[in-house]
Scaffold this motif. Sequence first.
Motif, PDB file in Angstrom:
ATOM      1  N   ALA A   1       0.832  -1.211   0.000  1.00 11.77           N
ATOM      2  CA  ALA A   1       0.000   0.000   0.000  1.00 11.77           C
ATOM      3  C   ALA A   1       0.857   1.248   0.000  1.00 11.77           C
ATOM      4  O   ALA A   1       0.543   2.238  -0.687  1.00 11.77           O
ATOM      5  N   ILE A   2       1.947   1.225   0.769  1.00 12.50           N
ATOM      6  CA  ILE A   2       2.851   2.382   0.784  1.00 12.50           C
ATOM      7  C   ILE A   2       3.470   2.587  -0.594  1.00 12.50           C
ATOM      8  O   ILE A   2       3.550   3.717  -1.112  1.00 12.50           O
ATOM      9  N   GLY A   3       3.908   1.486  -1.213  1.00 12.52           N
ATOM     10  CA  GLY A   3       4.487   1.591  -2.549  1.00 12.52           C
ATOM     11  C   GLY A   3       3.488   2.101  -3.560  1.00 12.52           C
ATOM     12  O   GLY A   3       3.810   2.950  -4.407  1.00 12.52           O
ATOM     13  N   LEU A   4       2.238   1.606  -3.489  1.00 16.84           N
ATOM     14  CA  LEU A   4       1.210   2.072  -4.412  1.00 16.84           C
ATOM     15  C   LEU A   4       0.903   3.540  -4.189  1.00 16.84           C
ATOM     16  O   LEU A   4       0.706   4.299  -5.159  1.00 16.84           O
ATOM     17  N   ALA A   5       0.848   3.959  -2.924  1.00 18.81           N
ATOM     18  CA  ALA A   5       0.594   5.373  -2.626  1.00 18.81           C
ATOM     19  C   ALA A   5       1.698   6.260  -3.196  1.00 18.81           C
ATOM     20  O   ALA A   5       1.424   7.343  -3.755  1.00 18.81           O
ATOM     21  N   LEU A   6       2.943   5.829  -3.076  1.00 28.36           N
ATOM     22  CA  LEU A   6       4.053   6.610  -3.632  1.00 28.36           C
ATOM     23  C   LEU A   6       3.956   6.697  -5.154  1.00 28.36           C
ATOM     24  O   LEU A   6       4.248   7.750  -5.750  1.00 28.36           O
ATOM     25  N   VAL A   7       3.548   5.574  -5.796  1.00 26.31           N
ATOM     26  CA  VAL A   7       3.380   5.587  -7.250  1.00 26.31           C
ATOM     27  C   VAL A   7       2.282   6.570  -7.643  1.00 26.31           C
ATOM     28  O   VAL A   7       2.422   7.352  -8.607  1.00 26.31           O
ATOM     29  N   VAL A   8       1.165   6.564  -6.888  1.00 23.48           N
ATOM     30  CA  VAL A   8       0.057   7.467  -7.191  1.00 23.48           C
ATOM     31  C   VAL A   8       0.492   8.925  -7.018  1.00 23.48           C
ATOM     32  O   VAL A   8       0.191   9.786  -7.860  1.00 23.48           O
ATOM     33  N   ILE A   9       1.220   9.208  -5.936  1.00 20.81           N
ATOM     34  CA  ILE A   9       1.690  10.582  -5.706  1.00 20.81           C
ATOM     35  C   ILE A   9       2.602  11.040  -6.840  1.00 20.81           C
ATOM     36  O   ILE A   9       2.493  12.175  -7.340  1.00 20.81           O
ATOM     37  N   TYR A  10       3.474  10.133  -7.276  1.00 22.26           N
ATOM     38  CA  TYR A  10       4.389  10.483  -8.374  1.00 22.26           C
ATOM     39  C   TYR A  10       3.615  10.747  -9.660  1.00 22.26           C
ATOM     40  O   TYR A  10       3.883  11.722 -10.378  1.00 22.26           O
ATOM     41  N   LEU A  11       2.641   9.869  -9.968  1.00 18.49           N
ATOM     42  CA  LEU A  11       1.873  10.037 -11.199  1.00 18.49           C
ATOM     43  C   LEU A  11       1.090  11.349 -11.184  1.00 18.49           C
ATOM     44  O   LEU A  11       1.041  12.075 -12.186  1.00 18.49           O
ATOM     45  N   VAL A  12       0.458  11.642 -10.046  1.00 19.04           N
ATOM     46  CA  VAL A  12      -0.338  12.877  -9.964  1.00 19.04           C
ATOM     47  C   VAL A  12       0.556  14.103 -10.065  1.00 19.04           C
ATOM     48  O   VAL A  12       0.230  15.075 -10.760  1.00 19.04           O
ATOM     49  N   ALA A  13       1.686  14.088  -9.380  1.00 18.78           N
ATOM     50  CA  ALA A  13       2.576  15.250  -9.388  1.00 18.78           C
ATOM     51  C   ALA A  13       3.218  15.473 -10.746  1.00 18.78           C
ATOM     52  O   ALA A  13       3.409  16.624 -11.164  1.00 18.78           O
ATOM     53  N   TYR A  14       3.538  14.398 -11.452  1.00 18.33           N
ATOM     54  CA  TYR A  14       4.295  14.553 -12.699  1.00 18.33           C
ATOM     55  C   TYR A  14       3.394  14.521 -13.927  1.00 18.33           C
ATOM     56  O   TYR A  14       3.601  15.277 -14.875  1.00 18.33           O
ATOM     57  N   TYR A  15       2.378  13.642 -13.911  1.00 21.69           N
ATOM     58  CA  TYR A  15       1.536  13.488 -15.093  1.00 21.69           C
ATOM     59  C   TYR A  15       0.151  14.106 -14.934  1.00 21.69           C
ATOM     60  O   TYR A  15      -0.598  14.171 -15.901  1.00 21.69           O
ATOM     61  N   ARG A  16      -0.198  14.500 -13.731  1.00 21.83           N
ATOM     62  CA  ARG A  16      -1.447  15.207 -13.472  1.00 21.83           C
ATOM     63  C   ARG A  16      -2.666  14.464 -14.023  1.00 21.83           C
ATOM     64  O   ARG A  16      -2.998  13.400 -13.552  1.00 21.83           O
ATOM     65  N   GLY A  17      -3.320  14.998 -15.053  1.00 20.42           N
ATOM     66  CA  GLY A  17      -4.536  14.373 -15.573  1.00 20.42           C
ATOM     67  C   GLY A  17      -4.313  12.970 -16.113  1.00 20.42           C
ATOM     68  O   GLY A  17      -5.211  12.119 -16.054  1.00 20.42           O
ATOM     69  N   LEU A  18      -3.128  12.726 -16.643  1.00 17.32           N
ATOM     70  CA  LEU A  18      -2.826  11.387 -17.158  1.00 17.32           C
ATOM     71  C   LEU A  18      -2.809  10.345 -16.041  1.00 17.32           C
ATOM     72  O   LEU A  18      -2.963   9.154 -16.295  1.00 17.32           O
ATOM     73  N   ALA A  19      -2.613  10.806 -14.803  1.00 15.73           N
ATOM     74  CA  ALA A  19      -2.613   9.872 -13.674  1.00 15.73           C
ATOM     75  C   ALA A  19      -3.972   9.189 -13.531  1.00 15.73           C
ATOM     76  O   ALA A  19      -4.048   8.041 -13.066  1.00 15.73           O
ATOM     77  N   PHE A  20      -5.042   9.873 -13.924  1.00 20.04           N
ATOM     78  CA  PHE A  20      -6.374   9.282 -13.852  1.00 20.04           C
ATOM     79  C   PHE A  20      -6.458   8.046 -14.744  1.00 20.04           C
ATOM     80  O   PHE A  20      -7.007   7.002 -14.357  1.00 20.04           O
TER      81      PHE A  20
END
Length: 580
Positions: free
Chosen positions: A390-409
């Motif tokens: 869960a921690i690893g997935l949360a870090l991946v989500v934070i990275y995607l949102v911060a770097y790719y923004r809308g593409l993270a969806f």
Amino acid sequence: MAAPKKGRGPAGGQGRPGRSLALILIAMVALTGGMFLADQPTPRLGIDLAGGTSITLEAKAEPGQESAINKTNMDTAVQIMERRVNGLGVSEAEVQTQGDRNIIVNIPKGTNSAQAREQVGTTAKLYFRPVLTVAQGTPTPAPSASSTDKASPSAKPSTSASDKASSPSTKPSATATTQGRAVTGALKADSTPTPKASTTPKASSTPTASAEEQAAAADLQKKFEALDCSSKASRSKASQGTKATDTVVACEQDGSAKYVLGPAEVDGTDVDSAKAAINQQTGQWIVQMEFTDGGAKKFNKTTGKLAQQQQPQNQFAIALDGEVVSAPSVSQALSANAEISGSFTQQSAEDLANVLSYGALPLSFQEQSVTTVTAALGGEQLRAGLIAGAIGLALVVIYLVAYYRGLAFIALLSLLVSGILTYTIMSLLGPAIGFALNLPAVCGAIVAIGITADSFIVYFERIRDEIREGRTLRPAVERAWPRARRTILVSDFVSFLAAAVLFVVTVGKVQGFAFTLGLTTLLDVVVVFLFTKPVMTIMARTKFFSSGHPWSGLDPKRLGAKPPLRRSRRVNAPTDPKEA
């Protein structure tokens, strides 16, 4: 030149992404429905997560054969036990040696764990022995002159020829046992009524027998008369310590009859394969056996001799671990294949076929201890692993949102689809192939999150590169796909190859890690092709993404896009050659 038709997108399905999405949606619904129809809403758990049974077996050598307990025979026993347990559908079982004489078997909880425990240490010594004498399974008084006029308590099984020749079935006697077995298939039925059996052992009965032979015959007679087949313990001990070349006493499996059997003419090593099947004529379960070439010759020779004898000496007993499974009579020489039939259930037929198929253990084993393994320790480790995941997935989500923004969806939706497919397939593989989820398998699923996210990143970066070159979003999505697709396939192929090699060269729990890693790698390809790419095509048509909104992750200014390359057409007026 004809104008291009409107409404058609370029190659790659830009105009019809809905087909791919519909296909993967149907697959998800079908897998989820199948999971509930199979009554398997959760994946089957391995012994470290669900608990189970741990059995310690100690090798016992036959008298005078202590040297048989060696590394080669112990390793062979481990391999046979693994095949037996896995043949019953109990996956993730661990079989390993401990010291020089012990084997540890860990069986996870499951529908077949009880049967696995019964079969795992079964020696499965199969012998085809001629019947010398048969009587009721309880102790009998000394035989009288008229004892031969009494009917045999064992029914004569019916048999049929393997050459498709039809013959009438033998009718069992009134005292026939319900647990009797018959052997057919290379056997021709004897349509005559069952002759009356002798109760006097025929071993060493010639008038020229030596004093030792006569003493042995007398001892055998006493042992036969005193034999009580009513208890399982006495049945298992009847032939204990004997050799294939000995004349022995034995009990029928249900204890209804006891026998004096001659030296083994054919043994289990002469059986090439065995499988459970349904007799198409009777509808009953049978076990089909195929003999090796050498076994077929020996079977033909011994049945040829038995066919010339009177009842019960024209019978041969199929003795499995000292107990008589069947004792059919023979009217002619037999060979080729054979069928063990009788009152089998599906489970009992499959159990016997499983034991015969995977061979006899080279050693006898005695059960030393049986302990119950709790899932407490595995549960704590699982919780720790899930927290880490869960921690690893949360870090991946934070990275995607911060770097790719809308593409993270889009990436998160793809991860969700991948998770649903993985969960439902793992649940269905439990009853299908006996797959059990253990801690290493959970680790493989967690590692797969990074592999799946990596595929999204490859595709997103290709799209952003195209935008940096000055292209608008819709053509950028389609032009980026072929390059990203090639990279994703190569990357996933390397990952799947590594998982396949790891699965082949390892044993036990590590195979669970390799299997899960390979499965999730294949699902990554499915999700990227049938979900991520079509969703990206649809999103490229929306104003939020196509206009390059700052939170879309595709803002040309933030990406440092070059201005569009405008090519002006230069129309050169025709020049006069004279002016040149």
